[in-house]
Design a protein around this motif. Structure first.
Motif, PDB file in Angstrom:
ATOM      1  N   TYR A 180       0.774  -0.924  -0.112  1.00 49.36           N
ATOM      2  CA  TYR A 180      -0.002   0.072   0.033  1.00 49.36           C
ATOM      3  C   TYR A 180       0.770   1.331   0.357  1.00 49.36           C
ATOM      4  O   TYR A 180       1.509   1.231   1.134  1.00 49.36           O
ATOM      5  N   HIS A 201      -6.414   2.020  -4.350  1.00 52.30           N
ATOM      6  CA  HIS A 201      -5.486   1.140  -4.415  1.00 52.30           C
ATOM      7  C   HIS A 201      -3.883   1.602  -5.156  1.00 52.30           C
ATOM      8  O   HIS A 201      -5.158   1.214  -6.283  1.00 52.30           O
ATOM      9  N   LEU A 228      -7.252  -3.758   3.716  1.00 48.73           N
ATOM     10  CA  LEU A 228      -7.727  -2.957   2.121  1.00 48.73           C
ATOM     11  C   LEU A 228      -6.341  -3.800   1.103  1.00 48.73           C
ATOM     12  O   LEU A 228      -7.207  -3.774  -0.115  1.00 48.73           O
ATOM     13  N   ASN A 229      -5.015  -4.441   1.907  1.00 48.90           N
ATOM     14  CA  ASN A 229      -4.399  -5.028   0.504  1.00 48.90           C
ATOM     15  C   ASN A 229      -5.321  -6.256  -0.154  1.00 48.90           C
ATOM     16  O   ASN A 229      -5.485  -6.504  -1.458  1.00 48.90           O
ATOM     17  N   THR A 272     -11.214  -0.001  -0.682  1.00 48.35           N
ATOM     18  CA  THR A 272      -9.641  -0.230  -1.045  1.00 48.35           C
ATOM     19  C   THR A 272      -8.211   1.115  -0.459  1.00 48.35           C
ATOM     20  O   THR A 272      -6.837   1.375  -0.672  1.00 48.35           O
ATOM     21  N   SER A 273      -8.731   1.532  -0.550  1.00 42.85           N
ATOM     22  CA  SER A 273      -8.051   2.645   0.617  1.00 42.85           C
ATOM     23  C   SER A 273      -8.844   3.699   1.910  1.00 42.85           C
ATOM     24  O   SER A 273     -10.038   3.122   2.288  1.00 42.85           O
ATOM     25  N   ALA A 276      -8.014  -4.966  -2.796  1.00 40.05           N
ATOM     26  CA  ALA A 276      -7.440  -4.761  -3.358  1.00 40.05           C
ATOM     27  C   ALA A 276      -7.089  -5.899  -4.952  1.00 40.05           C
ATOM     28  O   ALA A 276      -7.353  -5.673  -5.864  1.00 40.05           O
TER      29      ALA A 276
END
Length: 872
Positions: free
Chosen positions: A410, A638, A592-593, A551-552, A596
């Motif tokens: 990230y 992301h 989040l990763n 994703t962020s 993504a």
């Protein structure tokens, strides 16, 4: 030294049994055209050597050969020996060259003295010595030459068993020396002896001799079945885990020995167990990357099939293929999660072998490439398409294809200009840009081959149903996570990504994707099936809550609303009008990763779909274009998602028949503007925060169109397009500014302001491109250009000085009709008519838009944050 003396003795022994001598070489050199003379000499030499070998074999009742063989085995008995030098004791390794020379000498004995009775008598001790040498080199030796000694030991072992356990069927025998081993052919002579009276022969004594020979043969068979299956099975297992291809090739010789050469000696139980072990060894090497190994495995399987016959072959395998495949699918994930990648690779190749074996009507039997690229029928298609088998496949491959969360980072991505050239797109099989969690390198290839083979085996329609069930399961899982009924960690999300990659490989199997030629082989019926599948699957993929996974780090409440507005929001939350998609909290970087990776796998599936459908993907462009643009922007995305979204847009553009991404965007520009305007109107009416993904679409949309408009070769084509859509852009900008004015307060966050400024920069670039295109398109007469330029400049200055405010403030009474009924921006304080070309100078709409943007930027410059001031 002693080793040199032993080498000399072994070489001397070998020279006695060589079939060629200097006389033959001299004749060939002197008279190479005398082929008849050379043939006569060869026959004489072979006869003389055979007579000599037969004499050596029968000397001392066979004890001479036994002593020689025992001497060779003594050189293989130990890996190292202790040598005492003075007081200290040192360990000295055996000479590998000496071991290889001893094994070569044994091969010479076996080839030159093919006497069955002799080798049967020394089979137990000789087998034990060779087997011990093989195991010690496979298991315990770390020397570089250990695989050479082991492979040579296996070859000698195979040759020993071939000479000792020849089939008693006369039609299958090709030995030249019967010696004192008359038992195998005694039964064939019995009928002749009974029909004719031989002088000096007692026919009544023949049956008793034959019975004794049969008893002897049965005892040998019992000994073979009780002592040899276990060592041979263990030997095949050890060879398969070795990295040496030479050693694996020797293992195929063992399989040939078990399945064909000595099949008569195995009882029913050993024939089933040991035969299956040998068969699975061959099937494992069918999909090996080494061409020689795969071809050798195919050759052994063809011999075994001919040995059994077509009917027995089908009967033998019809009830074992499908259950074995399902059993392997249940086993493989456990081995993968335990970190046993070598076992996973071998089991996957074995699964591939079973699927390959189920295909029928192949031009080249057991050919992996033909199974993947040709439309062939499989005998297990129906069995593998049942509900239990489909669930087993999804469970297994979702684990095997689970991406590694730690393979992406990230990190911020400074990328305001990205090449839209589709030539930079990676290959299809490398398109998903992350490592897998449990598999690497060759194991990844085996996994993808397994999925594609299964897809080819079950057929296009059944594969489409499997893919549809994958995304139905993904949608249901994401819905539960979004509603809060299930709290899923990143492990669950990663398995969802693996499920999407599994569906992507199923598409590759349906399309008969050829990576070497970069092409597909689809019939019209298959294209219709895939198009129907796209209509079913693509709307699910780009819908909430699958596509909207965060994703962020997002803070939705970017401004301080009035107490009345906050009460309105609280009331809507209580009534469940606002769900978890409007606010997110407690999200970790790991989650989040994971999100993504899920989004990246979905985009990779859409990319695979576009490559499969080609130009037919344009029919589904209204469904997928806007969501991909959402993910192609750095706003709210992301960096991993952003980069791959832009890359996949390039691939989809190529599949749809466009040269560059901007061509595709311009072709759908009006549709995109209308969709964005309606979304902004809804946010302005509800006074709700604008999703960052929507801001990202605006950013990417105008940036790409501005980039396309700056290209000289696209000038004439884009000028008319941009001019015809300036009014729609102005309408969209009016809606956007209304949302900004109604929601902005001095306490707005830095991220919110930076998103707004990024949009302003993109729209400015679009307006600048529009003005440049119009200027370049104008063709003025050079004589009037100087006189008109001054007048045009003055008219433009008067117009700009008379422009009033644009947009809305929070105190304005906003009505829906104010936006919906106004198709163009309002020019306050001018009193001019838009249709009057004499009153409004060129670029009027562009000037109004830029001035409105600059006015907001001037206000934002009072913000205390230095970064916002510089951006404005």
């Amino acid at each position: 030294r002693g080793e040199e003396c032993a080498m000399a003795i072994l070489s001397c022994i070998q020279s006695f049994f060589e079939l060629r001598n200097p006389l033959e070489n001299n004749v060939t050199k002197i008279a190479p055209h005398l082929d008849g003379v050379a043939c006569v000499i060869n026959e004489v030499q072979e006869s003389e050597t055979s007579t000599f070998a037969q004499g050596v074999g029968t000397a001392m009742g066979g004890a001479l050969v036994a002593r020689l063989v025992q001497g060779c085995l003594s050189l293989l008995s130990q890996e190292a020996e202790s040598v005492k030098i003075g007081v200290e004791t040192h360990s000295r390794k055996k000479n590998a060259k000496l071991q290889l020379e001893a094994l070569k000498t044994m091969r010479v004995f076996l080839e030159a003295i093919p006497m069955v009775g002799l080798w049967r008598s020394i089979l137990p001790g000789c087998f034990a010595g060779l087997y011990q040498s093989t195991l010690s080199n496979l298991r315990y030796s770390s020397a570089a030459s250990s695989h050479k000694v082991a492979s040579e030991s296996i070859l000698v072992l195979v040759l020993l068993m071939q000479q000792s356990l020849l089939s008693p069927n006369p039609n299958m025998r090709d030995d030249k020396f019967n010696g004192d081993d008359a038992d195998p052919i005694a039964s064939s002579l019995l009928a002749i002896a009974k029909q004719c009276k031989l002088p000096g022969c007692d026919n009544e004594a023949l049956p008793s001799k034959l019975l004794a020979a049969d008893d002897k043969l049965m005892k040998l068979k019992m000994e073979v079945n009780s002592r040899l299956p276990g060592p041979l099975s263990l030997l095949l297992s050890l060879i398969l885990t070795n990295n040496s291809n030479v050693l694996k090739k020797c293992g195929l010789d063992v399989c040939q020995l078990v399945l064909v050469d000595t099949s008569w000696y195995w009882d029913e139980e050993n024939a089933t167990k040991l035969g299956r072990r040998a068969l699975e060894y061959c099937l494992t090497l069918l999909s090996h990357s080494d061409v020689i190994l795969s071809q050798s495995a195919r050759k052994v399987l063809r011999c075994y099939k001919c040995h059994l016959g077509e009917t027995l072959w089908k009967r033998h395998l019809s009830q074992t293929i499908a259950p074995t495949i399902l059993e392997l699918l249940d086993m493989i994930p456990a081995f993968a999660q335990s970190g046993k990648e070598l076992e996973v690779q071998n089991y996957l190749r074995l699964l591939n072998g079973y699927v390959i074996m189920s295909f029928r009507d192949l031009r080249h039997e057991f050919d992996l490439r033909e199974c993947l690229l040709e439309n062939k029928k499989s005998d297990v298609g129906s069995a593998l398409s049942c509900s239990n088998a489909i669930e087993a496949m999804k469970r297994a491959f979702s684990v095997l294809l689970s991406p590694d969360v730690n393979s992406i980072l990230y990190s911020p991505m400074i990328q305001n200009q990205t090449s839209s050239d589709h030539a930079t797109v990676t290959k299809y099989n490398e398109s998903f840009g992350c490592r897998f969690r449990y598999v690497r390198d060759n194991t990844i290839v085996a996994v993808k081959q397994s999925v594609r083979l299964i897809s080819c085996a079950i057929g296009t329609k059944r594969s489409a149903l499997v893919i549809d069930s994958c995304f139905a399961e993904m949608f249901e899982s994401c819905s539960r996570m979004s509603s809060g009924k299930v709290i899923a960690n990143h492990e669950h999300r990663v398995q969802l990504a693996g499920l999407s990659i599994f569906a992507e490989e199923m598409i590759a199997g349906i399309c008969k994707w050829n990576e070497e030629e970069n092409s597909t082989r689809l019939s019209r019926s298959s294209i219709r099936v895939i198009s129907s599948l796209a209509s079913s699957v693509l709307p699910v993929i780009v819908s909430h809550p699958v596509w909207t996974l965060p994703t962020s780090f997002v803070c939705e409440f970017t401004a301080k609303h009035t107490s009345q507005n906050m009460k309105s929001w609280k009331h809507r939350i209580d009534n469940k009008e606002i769900t978890s998609k409007h606010y997110r909290h407690g999200t970790s970087a790991e989650v989040l990763n994971s999100n993504a990776i899920v989004i990246g796998s979905l985009m990779s599936f859409i990319n695979a779909f576009s490559r499969a459908m080609g130009a037919e993907i344009t029919a589904h462009m209204p469904i997928i274009l806007f969501p991909l643009l959402e993910r192609a922007s750095p706003i709210g995305n992301h960096s991993y998602v952003q980069s791959y979204a832009r890359m996949y847009l390039g691939t989809i553009t190529k599949s749809a028949g466009y040269e560059k991404i901007a061509d595709l965007i311009v072709e759908n520009f009006d549709y995109m503007l209308d969709l964005i305007s309606r979304k902004l109107q809804r946010h302005a009416k509800e006074r709700s925060p604008v999703d960052r993904s929507l801001l990202g679409v605006i950013d990417v949309l105008f940036w790409l169109v501005a980039q396309q408009g700056d290209e000289p070769d696209k000038l004439e084509k884009q000028t008319s397009t941009l001019l015809s859509q300036i009014s729609m852009v102005a309408h969209m900008l009016n809606s956007f500014l209304c949302c900004v004015d109604l929601q902005f307060t001095p306490g707005a966050t830095q991220g919110h302001l930076m998103d707004i400024v990024r949009i302003f920069k993109s729209i400015n670039a679009f307006m600048d491109s529009s003005i440049s295109n119009q200027i370049d398109d104008c063709r003025f007469d050079t004589d009037h250009a100087t006189a008109q330029s001054t007048e045009e400049w003055l008219r433009r200055l008067d117009f700009e000085l008379g422009i009033g405010p644009f947009g809305h403030t929070e105190d304005d009474d906003f009505e829906e009709e104010e936006i919906s009924n106004s198709d163009e921006p309002e020019f306050h304080g001018t009193g001019c008519n838009d249709n009057d070309d004499n009153d409004i100078p060129s670029f009027a709409k562009e000037i109004v838009a830029i001035n409105c943007i600059l006015s907001r930027c001037s206000y934002f410059m009072y913000n205390a944050n230095l970064q916002i001031q510089i951006s404005c």
